[in-house]
Design a protein around this motif. Structure first.
Motif, PDB file in Angstrom:
ATOM      1  N   CYS A 364      55.057 -59.342 -57.082  1.00 11.07           N
ATOM      2  CA  CYS A 364      54.331 -58.526 -56.111  1.00 11.07           C
ATOM      3  C   CYS A 364      52.876 -58.432 -56.550  1.00 11.07           C
ATOM      4  O   CYS A 364      52.564 -58.653 -57.724  1.00 11.07           O
ATOM      5  CB  CYS A 364      54.951 -57.136 -55.966  1.00 11.07           C
ATOM      6  N   ARG A 365      51.998 -58.098 -55.600  1.00  7.84           N
ATOM      7  CA  ARG A 365      50.573 -58.039 -55.891  1.00  7.84           C
ATOM      8  C   ARG A 365      50.038 -56.630 -55.671  1.00  7.84           C
ATOM      9  O   ARG A 365      50.489 -55.920 -54.772  1.00  7.84           O
ATOM     10  CB  ARG A 365      49.798 -59.019 -54.996  1.00  7.84           C
ATOM     11  N   GLU A 366      49.049 -56.277 -56.477  1.00  2.00           N
ATOM     12  CA  GLU A 366      48.439 -54.957 -56.348  1.00  2.00           C
ATOM     13  C   GLU A 366      47.770 -54.806 -54.989  1.00  2.00           C
ATOM     14  O   GLU A 366      47.244 -55.761 -54.410  1.00  2.00           O
ATOM     15  CB  GLU A 366      47.414 -54.739 -57.453  1.00  2.00           C
ATOM     16  N   GLY A 367      47.838 -53.586 -54.460  1.00  4.94           N
ATOM     17  CA  GLY A 367      47.218 -53.301 -53.172  1.00  4.94           C
ATOM     18  C   GLY A 367      48.113 -53.560 -51.986  1.00  4.94           C
ATOM     19  O   GLY A 367      47.848 -53.045 -50.901  1.00  4.94           O
ATOM     20  N   GLU A 368      49.182 -54.362 -52.153  1.00  2.00           N
ATOM     21  CA  GLU A 368      50.104 -54.622 -51.055  1.00  2.00           C
ATOM     22  C   GLU A 368      50.952 -53.383 -50.771  1.00  2.00           C
ATOM     23  O   GLU A 368      51.357 -52.676 -51.689  1.00  2.00           O
ATOM     24  CB  GLU A 368      51.037 -55.782 -51.398  1.00  2.00           C
ATOM     25  N   TYR A 369      51.202 -53.138 -49.509  1.00  2.00           N
ATOM     26  CA  TYR A 369      52.146 -52.088 -49.156  1.00  2.00           C
ATOM     27  C   TYR A 369      53.552 -52.683 -49.152  1.00  2.00           C
ATOM     28  O   TYR A 369      53.758 -53.817 -48.738  1.00  2.00           O
ATOM     29  CB  TYR A 369      51.827 -51.499 -47.782  1.00  2.00           C
ATOM     30  N   GLY A 370      54.493 -51.923 -49.614  1.00  2.00           N
ATOM     31  CA  GLY A 370      55.858 -52.420 -49.666  1.00  2.00           C
ATOM     32  C   GLY A 370      56.857 -51.290 -49.513  1.00  2.00           C
ATOM     33  O   GLY A 370      56.534 -50.125 -49.739  1.00  2.00           O
ATOM     34  N   SER A 371      58.061 -51.641 -49.139  1.00  2.00           N
ATOM     35  CA  SER A 371      59.129 -50.643 -48.998  1.00  2.00           C
ATOM     36  C   SER A 371      60.335 -51.053 -49.829  1.00  2.00           C
ATOM     37  O   SER A 371      61.455 -50.667 -49.527  1.00  2.00           O
ATOM     38  CB  SER A 371      59.530 -50.499 -47.527  1.00  2.00           C
TER      39      SER A 371
END
Length: 842
Positions: A364-371
């Motif tokens: 995963c990458r920083e700043g991405e929104y995720g659930s």
């Protein structure tokens, strides 16, 4: 008055019938039953004082001491509180006490089987499978009786024997015979041969546990029928044992109030609304009833499961995502999922995806929104910030925020790559790499629970395998005691000590002393969950505990008369609650804190802004720590004194507000408004130009905004007392600027835009700039990409807001550039006072 009884309040209490007036004896006899000692039994609620009262009993030969009452918890294990914030008590039951003694490790088998009871549901005691033999002393001597353990409260001197008792094998035989009879009766009527080996059928599982191969009783001939009207859930009334778990799940957990009971005797059945078919009722298809059902009475339609899985697979193909959907049959074999209801895993069969990663693959990458969160099955991961401006470290923040225990993230150069020193509450020293593997169990739970941007980039350092789970699966893991224990144990072992060690309250200690203090507190801490909006402690409460924030954000407010000011928002890694504890340690220390604080009383209110996980350290343990490290006590007292002095200054400045429009526009909470006198302003826009010239072409104000009287409140940062923009920043790039309380945005902002979205006044802007990386020689270079055959720089974005030019010379350029003396900086109350007087600003 309603006679309906809340199942959460069910418990027995004894009183002597001879104490009742003669005229009401007959009525009492008709309403209540007598216990073994000839006394009446009635419903009674536990009191708050019984939360601290000990009860000692013996279970299967082992002496056990538990509290007479425990806090009532919801389906997620969170304590349910009343309107004042106090926990709602319920009586400790035999089942509770047995769980505390015999279920110590994840996967331990409980010695008491249950059907109608689950730890996340209020007990009702209708199935009688959880029978135990309880012996209590009465005035006529010891009396033994078979009681349902899930509702029978504990008492001093009680002797309990379960089906597994080794000390009284005769009692174990009696209990087993009684439970077997109940199970056989249920099997005869409600367990068809096709369900004996069906996964998730708890009735069949209990039968196998009790070595029951068939029932001695003949099944009844009456059929209650099937209901296939719902596209999602199939209802088989003949398999329903009327345990009430579906009803409690629908009404108590989800609050849908669709399921009730209909009919009498053998014709009793669950009903939807007013006896409507399920598919035609007000059912919202949440699936809680089927997940709660312990038999085959409520099952998910095969077509629904297949459609759900196909849809997710099609989405993965369309989005070019790798991974395989993990079925319920596979998940049930993982220890973390072993306590989760099979039907839930079946219902969420498309909510868990297996991902295989090669060395160097990004999880995963920083700043991405995720659930989603990630369960680590194998391999190793490195966690870091993808910024090129240096390493991000947590340090004690300056000013008021720092005195409150706040952490300020600062940037330091470390080689050619930035490393994150605080991820998921794990604190590491500067010379360590930040690595995670299967011992840590989980990654990304904060983003999953609270919908925040990813706080870091996670890359596989070797071949790895993870399970990516959605939010509803993570909620279920936290609901289940076995799964919750696995997660908490991993956190305690690998992260808790480091987080405690990094707390700003230990800044005055040397490295070895910090480690000693952290080790001292680690084994004395417990983990608690707090719901959004729930008060952790209120201003004026007695100080009892010290807290460390593990997950989520805590809002700190202080009230003066009718006015309330937000002091700060505390993110993960921050401790709070030390002032109230310090003030209770001796008169000398209380006097050193200013003499204005009542000893042992909270000076502010702390509440959960979202889903919050806390580390709780008992007040007595905290005071023992200060006694062991006197220099720590002196340092904390000095910091607390500064906080209290600032609070006193703020209190003297606050005044009553009468203008509704002024309040509605949020102007009173502003500490630095850019106000334009429209009778003087010529719309020359010199203020905006000066701002852009001062800040490298990026303006931090817009000459438009709210009107109040003859004044225009321009769109520029107000330095609000209640700054919503501070909430949720994944890297703490935005925070208070200490003494002035101005909002500052550091240059390691990752550009997620959360602060701009949170600002209700549109005073934070996002602007783009070319992305740069460190090349092999250690120099910064611009990153380019091909766009329609042309080489174009990759653009990143960063948040900007007004800081009153403190980053330049401290003189607001917008005000000094105005040629007509129409621009002014002032607080909200000052603006209100000017409009009341009718004066020109000046």
């Amino acid at each position: 008055m309603s006679n309906e009884i809340d199942p959460k309040d069910v418990a027995s209490v004894n009183f002597d019938i001879s104490d009742l007036p003669g005229q009401v004896v007959a009525e009492q006899e008709g309403l209540f039953a007598r216990d073994v000692d000839g006394q009446l039994v009635r419903v009674h609620k536990a009191s708050a004082s019984e939360l601290d009262e000990d009860v000692t009993l013996t279970i299967d030969g082992r002496e056990v001491t538990v509290k007479k009452a425990v806090p009532t918890r919801d389906s997620q294990g969170n304590i349910i509180r009343d309107a004042t914030g106090a926990p709602k008590p319920r009586y400790t039951t035999i089942f509770d006490a047995t769980s505390e003694v015999f279920v110590r490790e994840p996967g331990d088998e409980h010695p008491i089987p249950t059907l109608c009871h689950k730890e996340h549901l209020p007990p009702v005691g209708v199935c009688r499978v959880c029978l135990v033999e309880a012996t209590e002393m009465t005035r006529r001597g010891p009396r033994k009786q078979l009681v349902p353990s899930c509702v029978q409260r504990v008492s001093n001197g009680m002797i309990v024997n379960t089906i597994k008792s080794e000390t009284d094998k005769d009692a174990a035989v009696r209990v087993k015979a009684a439970s077997q009879t109940v199970v056989e009766l249920l099997i005869a009527d409600h367990l068809p041969s096709s369900q004996w080996s069906a996964p998730g059928n708890e009735l069949a599982s209990i039968a196998r546990r009790m070595e029951i191969k068939e029932s001695r009783f003949a099944p009844r001939s009456l059929e209650r029928g099937h209901d296939d009207s719902s596209k999602m859930i199939a209802v088989d009334h003949d398999q329903c044992i009327m345990c009430g778990r579906c009803q409690r799940g629908c009404n108590w957990i989800k609050g849908n109030n669709v399921i009730g009971r209909g009919g009498k005797g053998y014709e009793s059945h669950i009903a939807f609304d007013l006896e409507d078919p399920m598919g035609q009722s007000t059912c919202v298809s949440c699936g809680e009833c089927a997940v709660s059902c312990p038999t085959g009475a409520l099952q998910f339609q095969p077509s629904f499961i297949e459609t759900q899985i196909k849809r997710v697979r099609d989405d993965m193909v369309a989005e070019n995502k790798d991974g395989d959907i993990v079925t319920a049959d596979e998940l049930i074999h993982y220890p973390l999922f072993s306590g989760i209801p099979y039907k839930f895993l079946q219902f969420n069969g498309a909510a868990v995806v297996r991902r295989i990663l090669k060395e160097g693959d990004v999880l995963c990458r920083e700043g991405e929104y995720g659930s989603t969160a990630f369960i680590i099955l194998s391999g190793e991961f490195e966690i870091f910030l993808a910024t090129t401006r240096g390493a991000v470290r947590n340090r004690s923040a300056g000013g008021l925020f720092g005195w409150l225990g706040g952490l300020k993230t600062v940037v330091e150069k470390v080689g050619g790559r930035a490393k994150l020193a605080d991820v998921s509450a794990a604190q590491l020293s500067e010379d360590q790499r930040i690595l995670r593997n299967s011992d840590d169990v989980i990654l990304g739970e904060m983003t999953c629970m609270n919908r925040y941007p990813r706080s870091a980039t996670v890359v596989a350092t070797q071949d790895a395998e993870v399970l990516e789970i959605k939010r509803n699966v993570l909620y279920m893991l936290q609901r289940n005691e076995v799964s919750r224990e696995i997660l908490d144990r991993a956190y305690r072992k690998y992260s808790l000590t480091g987080q405690i060690e990094s707390l700003p309250i230990f800044d005055s200690l040397g490295e070895s002393e910090r480690k000693q203090a952290a080790e001292f507190l680690r084994d004395k801490a417990d983990l608690i969950s707090v719901d959004p909006g729930q008060v952790i402690f209120a201003q004026g409460d007695q100080a009892d505990n010290y807290y460390v924030n593990k997950l989520g954000f805590v809002k700190v407010t202080q009230k003066y008369g009718r006015d309330e000011r937000v002091l700060s928002y505390l993110g993960p890694g921050n401790g709070f609650g030390e002032i109230g504890l310090l003030s209770s340690i001796g008169d000398t220390l209380s006097e050193s804190l200013g003499g204005t604080v009542r000893p042992g009383v909270r000076t502010a209110t702390c509440s959960a802004l979202d889903h919050v996980e806390l580390i709780r350290i008992r007040g007595e343990d905290f005071r023992n720590l200060l006694a062991q490290f006197p220099e720590l006590k002196d340092s904390l007292a000095a910091k607390a004194k500064v906080i209290l002095e600032k609070d006193q200054e703020a209190r003297s400045r606050l005044q009553a507000v009468e203008s509704e429009d002024f309040l509605d526009q949020g102007l009173y909470l502003a500490q630095s408004l850019l106000v334009l006198d429209l009778e003087r302003c010529t719309r020359c826009d010199e203020c905006t130009k000066a701002c852009a010239d001062t800040h490298e072409g990026v303006t931090r104000l817009v000459r438009d905004g709210l009107r109040f009287d003859k004044f225009l409140v321009a769109s520029s940062c107000r330095s609000c007392m209640d700054p919503y923009c501070l909430v949720g920043c994944p890297v703490d790039a935005i925070h208070r600027d200490g003494d002035s309380l101005e909002i500052a945005i550091e240059d390691y902002c990752i550009g997620c835009g959360l602060c701009a979205d949170n600002c209700p006044y549109g005073n934070i802007n996002m602007h783009g700039f070319p992305k740069q990386e460190v090349d092999a020689s250690g120099k910064l270079k611009t990153v380019y990409q091909e766009v329609e055959g042309k080489k174009m720089p990759v653009v990143q974005q960063r948040a900007t807001t007004c800081d009153l030019c403190r980053s330049v010379d401290g003189k607001p350029s917008c005000v000094y550039a105005c040629p007509h003396e129409a621009a002014f900086r002032m607080t909200g109350p000052e603006l209100l006072e000017i409009t009341k007087r009718g004066d020109a600003a000046g």
